[in-house]
Design an enzyme around this catalytic site. Structure first.
Site, PDB file in Angstrom:
ATOM      1  N   PRO A 141       0.823  -1.213   0.000  1.00  0.00           N
ATOM      2  CA  PRO A 141       0.000   0.000   0.000  1.00  0.00           C
ATOM      3  C   PRO A 141       0.854   1.258   0.000  1.00  0.00           C
ATOM      4  CG  PRO A 141       0.026  -0.978   2.184  1.00  0.00           C
ATOM      5  CD  PRO A 141       0.838  -1.874   1.308  1.00  0.00           C
ATOM      6  N   HIS A 178       7.255  -3.384   2.427  1.00  0.00           N
ATOM      7  CA  HIS A 178       5.858  -3.456   2.899  1.00  0.00           C
ATOM      8  C   HIS A 178       5.056  -2.194   2.633  1.00  0.00           C
ATOM      9  CE1 HIS A 178       6.688  -0.801   6.220  1.00  0.00           C
ATOM     10  NE2 HIS A 178       5.571  -1.055   6.833  1.00  0.00           N
TER      11      HIS A 178
END
Lengths: 145, 484
Positions: free
Chosen positions: B381, B407
């Site tokens: 994200p 991440h």
């Protein structure tokens, strides 16, 4: 009664990129614990809107001053999260190497009057050290947000 | 602790930097970044933290850092470290407070144009149906102690058992949504109390639910396998184990501070406290951590169910038209026992990923059968104004980083700086002008999460792709976001 608030007396919030630090100073170790707690709730909410209607007595055990500091703050955070309380006034009755006994005053969170500025996940041990210079005590605590 | 200035860096290639072993380090450090990123990384103490992790007993391979590395407490965020199951340690600080914070991605049978005019309705309804903010939780989800224990043992599988989602969701969750050997008796009453009203809540900070669309496809083949095509509507859920996980971490750190002393483990920073994997303390942490991880899996599963219900309510469409299928769910704060080949032999390792994602290659037995030819989906994200990425795991990641990759974007502005920069601006209006409708439990969170407070996730993903530790499949752009 309204809690007397004097921001940045005894503590300041130190910015980190992803987290927050609290730098606290006081003239004795009890004051240091009280100021640190005030700083924690200053991160969480607007302290000027919190009134001292109820109190919680707190006893913490630990094996060093640093551990006691983290445990004291995390206990307050626990009460905030589980009982939905906001605290604005703190007083430490007794403190030695293994125990802290104190009282936190505050009230229940009321959506209409209170705002939550930042949700704190935990108080960390990162680079934590309680220092004593003559009559001045100081510490820095990093908070995970 | 030594200063940041003393960290000696050696550039290996365009995307790799070595921190050579010295002093008490048991191994080298290896950081993935390009030149421009490294200039930013050097500004905080995260490289020193990569060094500190290299001090810990039983570390296998280098102390690793992904390109989204930034300063954490103890371990850096974006850090990966593997420890030998026999001689190594496990450290709660190597997982973090938000145990199994993670991301899941759903696809849909809808196209961007189908919901363009309805996005406000969808976002407003998501904000009503998915609790976020202090003390809010759904009245229709209350657990007694026995049920709570089941959540901790069975994770997302418990949620599906209760009617939250479908069994086919389970195949598409890391560890099938349930980490084995979870022992609820090792979770403190305090942790249970904190978790009691927080199952099925989003939490604040950077947690969100985002409705978006596929803006670009880089790998048609892999995208096809994932069921993704240009302009298709997607949904991302980002949250973790809430107060329960925070309390498990805090409880465990207290135990580990004593344990590290007891086992004579020298710590460059208290927050790195740990215990041997074979010790009582080490085993108990892993069993309690598994409980928190399972709580997080259940949390994301329940929220997924409410996302599906919300779409049905607002769009008046049934599940067979909406086709809100789970593509995958990844953890990004976790420690797991895995088997990896090191110097030609198989070894059992405890891989810590703190702000890092597992990225297993094609044909790895832990990759769902549906994805066996493309590798494990990896969901990265970005901030709420730019984009997010779907990647797949690679052989290179398996060989170099114990099957791990980045991440997310990583903050570059503190929350205070972000607020200052947003002063006098109508952040939600600015985003709306870009076609992104954002709502949150509090305006404060939205302002702190302005896009420019984050690194551009595209830079992070490009390093990952360049280094070969992840392969780009698609780019997603936001249309509507709810923030905790």
């Amino acid at each position: 009664m309204k809690c007397a608030i004097m921001p940045f007396v005894g503590y300041e919030l130190v910015e980190h990129t992803a987290d927050l630090g609290i730098r606290v100073w006081a003239d004795d170790i009890k004051g240091l614990f009280e100021e640190a707690a005030r700083a924690l709730f200053d991160i969480i909410t607007d302290l000027t809107k919190v009134e001292a209607h109820l109190k919680r007595e707190i006893v913490i055990r630990g094996s060093s001053r640093e551990e006691l500091m983290v445990a004291w703050l995390n206990e307050l955070l626990y009460l905030h999260e589980v009982e939905l309380l906001l605290f604005c006034d703190f007083s430490i009755a007794e403190i030695d190497e293994g125990t802290v006994t104190g009282v936190a005053n505050g009230e229940e969170f009321d959506e209409a009057r209170h705002s939550v500025k930042t949700e704190v996940k935990a108080v960390t041990y990162h680079q934590l050290e309680i220092k004593e210079h003559g009559e001045r005590w100081q510490t820095q605590v990093i908070v995970d947000i | 602790m030594t200063d940041q200035q003393t960290v000696h860096l050696k550039k290996i290639d365009e995307y790799r930097w070595l921190i050579p072993r010295e002093g008490g380090m048991r191994t080298d450090g290896l950081v993935y970044a390009d030149e421009r990123m490294m200039d930013v990384i050097k500004k905080d103490q995260s490289l020193q933290q990569v060094k500190n992790v290299a001090f810990l007993p039983g570390i296998v391979g280098p102390s690793l850092a992904m390109p989204d590395i930034h300063w954490g407490y103890g371990f850096p965020i974006g850090g990966v470290a593997a420890f030998d199951a026999e001689e190594g340690i496990v450290s709660p600080g190597g997982v973090g407070y938000d145990i199994n914070c993670g991301v899941r991605l759903m696809r849909s049978g809808l196209e961007r144009n189908d919901i363009q005019g309805r996005i406000k309705g969808i976002v407003d309804a998501l904000l009503v149906n998915i609790p976020s903010g202090v003390g809010s939780h759904r009245k229709d989800l209350k657990l007694d102690k026995q049920q709570q224990h089941k959540v901790l043992q069975k994770g997302a599988q418990w949620a599906v058992d209760q009617g939250y989602g479908q069994w086919k969701d389970i195949e598409h969750i890391e560890e099938q949504g349930r980490i084995p050997d979870a022992d609820p008796d090792l979770v403190s009453t305090k942790a249970l109390e904190r978790g009691k009203a927080q199952l099925g809540t989003l939490g604040s900070g950077n947690h969100f639910v985002e409705v978006g669309y596929v803006a670009e496809v880089y790998d048609e083949g892999a995208a096809g396998v994932l069921g993704l095509a240009k302009d298709q509507v997607t949904i991302i859920v980002h949250t973790g184990s809430r107060g329960l996980g925070h309390q498990v971490c805090d409880d465990s750190i207290r135990v580990m501070l004593q344990a590290a002393q007891h086992y004579g483990i020298e710590l460059p920073d208290k927050q790195l406290c740990c215990a041997p994997l074979g010790s009582k303390e080490g085993k108990e942490y892993l069993a309690a951590m598994a409980c928190a991880a399972n709580f997080a899996f259940a949390n994301r599963q329940i929220i997924t169910h409410w996302v599906r219900e919300t779409f049905e309510q607002v769009l008046h469409m049934g599940p067979s038209t909406l086709k809100l299928d789970l593509i995958y769910d990844v953890c990004h704060n976790i420690a797991k026992l895995e088997t990896h080949e090191v110097d030609g032999r198989e070894r059992r390792l405890c891989v810590h990923r703190k702000g890092a994602t597992r990225a297993f290659p094609p044909h790895h037995p832990d990759v769902p059968v549906t994805y066996k030819d493309i590798g494990q989906p990896v969901l990265i994200p970005g901030d709420m104004g730019r984009c997010s990425y779907v990647l797949v795991g690679t052989e290179c990641a398996y060989e170099e980083t114990f099957g791990s990759t980045c991440h997310g974007a990583g903050r570059i502005m503190s929350r205070h700086q972000a607020k200052k920069s947003a002063r006098g601006r109508m952040v939600t209006k600015e985003l709306e002008a870009k076609g992104i409708y954002v709502r949150g439990a509090s305006m404060g969170t939205i302002v702190e999460e302005i896009p420019e407070a984050y690194k551009d996730v595209s830079d992070v993903v490009n390093v990952v792709q360049g280094a070969g530790i992840g392969k780009k499949v698609a780019q997603l752009k936001p249309m509507g976001v709810i923030k905790g």
